[in-house]
Structures are given as structure tokens and as C-alpha cells.
Design an enzyme around this catalytic site. Sequence first.
Site, short mmCIF file in Angstrom:
data_model
loop_
_atom_site.label_atom_id
_atom_site.label_comp_id
_atom_site.label_asym_id
_atom_site.label_seq_id
_atom_site.Cartn_x
_atom_site.Cartn_y
_atom_site.Cartn_z
N SER A 141 0.87 -1.18 0.00
CA SER A 141 0.00 0.00 0.00
C SER A 141 0.91 1.23 0.00
O SER A 141 2.10 1.13 0.34
CB SER A 141 -0.85 -0.01 1.28
OG SER A 141 -1.49 1.24 1.49
N TYR A 154 -1.93 -0.79 10.50
CA TYR A 154 -1.98 -1.14 9.07
C TYR A 154 -0.68 -0.72 8.38
O TYR A 154 -0.09 -1.46 7.59
CB TYR A 154 -3.19 -0.45 8.42
CG TYR A 154 -3.38 -0.72 6.94
CD1 TYR A 154 -3.98 -1.90 6.50
CD2 TYR A 154 -3.00 0.22 5.98
CE1 TYR A 154 -4.18 -2.12 5.14
CE2 TYR A 154 -3.19 0.01 4.63
CZ TYR A 154 -3.79 -1.18 4.21
OH TYR A 154 -3.98 -1.40 2.86
#
Length: 255
Positions: A141, A154
Site C-alpha cells: 500500500s 496497518y
Amino acid sequence: MSKRFAGKVAVVTGAAGGIGRATVVRLAGEGAQVFATDLAGTALDEMAAAADGVVATAAHDVTSWDDWQRVMADAATRFGGIDCLVNNAGIEGPIGALDEAPDEAFDLVMAVNVKGVFLGIKAAIPAFRKRGAGAIVNLASVAGVIGEPAIGPYVATKHAVIGLTKSVASGYGAEGIRANAVCPAPIDTRMMSALETGLAPGEEASVRALLEQRIPLGRYGTADEVAAVIAFLASDDASYVSGSIYTVDGGMTNY
Ligand SMILES: NC(=O)c1ccc[n+]([C@@H]2O[C@H](COP(=O)([O-])OP(=O)(O)OC[C@H]3O[C@@H](n4cnc5c(N)ncnc54)[C@H](O)[C@@H]3O)[C@@H](O)[C@H]2O)c1
């Protein structure tokens, strides 16, 4: 569409989700036999019906080594092995200040996003050895290359995914095994909707507008735009690409 994956078998995890589903459709459209996996109870079969090349689906929790062994054994028995693995399954984890994140939520996001990728690598390497080559594409990501204070756990998982990717690239290249990571910016899927709501319940449109201001192309990406890069990295067109970290982010990380 070209048939870059004719004769190839690909395992895609988290295949019933936004990016997973787009990846399945893309790989199948390019001739791959796709073994699509996701948690039990997800819309796997409905997704498979929409993509011609899907040869099998399986309920598969990526945090379970038993599940990984079953998926790889199935792939060996039914399709003779695998050529590509797309480690796509992931969750967003707890949203909010890092010092308020519950321990259990931290453990869960680490289990799915990091251990799940680790187990996938561990399961795929022996299968690739039997084929003499293989390609792994891991979903990291933009949160794998920059910090985002409201999703600290995350962020930690996606940095870890990049570390795993580089380790595979450097450790297994001599065996013809490549690994690359894709780093999307916000993409229109369930995950981004959940993040918008988690960040500011009832103010989702404002969150989206703020995020879009940080993206030079001025918009979220689509799952298809991510799937196109995943397909490139999994294909022989990327035969000399390994250990690379591909941002698919509309320019977001250039700020
Ligand atoms: N959507 C975005 O903006 C975005 C941006 C950057 C990276 N990503 C990454 O892309 C990947 C796909 O995300 P998405 O946006 O399609 O999300 P999504 O929620 O639409 O899909 C994720 C899928 O993973 C599955 N999953 C969750 N836990 C699992 C487990 N334990 N075992 C197996 N499957 C499991 C879910 O059932 C779901 O189908 C994730 O790794 C995510 O972190 C997404």
C-alpha cells in the site's frame, strides 16, 4: 486482450474483495487458470461465475498454515502446480490514534496482512521449485512507504510486506522466483469505504475529498487499474523485475 497467462496457474487470495476480484477477472481474461480463494462465506462462487478462467475456488483463511497446505495440495493435484501467487487478502485494522489501538486488533491485522503473506510465500516456494520458476505479487500500500497516523498498525503491516517482498527477491532469484509489491493509494473498494467511515462517521464525502486533494491525479483509483499492474508483475513481461515496489497511487507519494 493478450493471453500472457496461457498455460499458467495463478492463486489469488482475498479474491472475493474489490482488488482481488478485479485481479481474478484480469488474469483469467489473459488466459490464466485462476484458483481464487477467500474466507468461507464470501461471494467467491458468484465472482467465479463472472470470470471464465476461474478453475477453482476454495475457502481459505490466509492466517492458517493448514489452509495454505490444502490450497497448494489442491493446486498440485488438479492443475499440476502454480506459477503465480497474488497475496492480496488484507484488512484495514484498527482506525484511530496508535496509542488507543486495542492489542487484539493489532494482533489480528498483523496476522492477516503479514503472517498471511509470510505463509503464502512459505507455501508457494516449494511449489515454484517444482515448476522451476514462479512469481509472487504482494499487496502492500502507499501505507507501506509513508506513515498515516490514523492507521498505524496497518502502516506497520504494509511496511512488513515490503520487507518480505525484498527478502524473497534477494533470496530466491537464483531459482527463477520473482517477488514484487504493489502499493495502491486509495482505491474504490469496501476497504476505503470502511476507512472513510472509521475516520469520520457521517463525513465520508469530506474524508474522500481531503484524500483526493493529496493525489495529483485528483481521484481514487479503480480496482481494475491495480489489477493491470498486478498482471504485469505476475507476467513474463516483468521477467527482469524483482524486488520492486510499484506505487499505483496517482502520484500521491510524490508529495
Ligand atoms: N482499497 C484500497 O484503497 C487499498 C489501498 C492499498 C492497498 N490495498 C490492499 O489491497 C488488498 C485488497 O484490498 P481491497 O481494497 O480489495 O479490500 P476488500 O476488503 O474489498 O477485500 C479484501 C478481501 O480479503 C479477504 N480477507 C480478509 N481476511 C482474510 C483472511 N484471514 N483470509 C483470507 N481472506 C481474507 C476479505 O474477505 C476480502 O474479500 C489488501 O491487502 C489491502 O490492504 C487496498
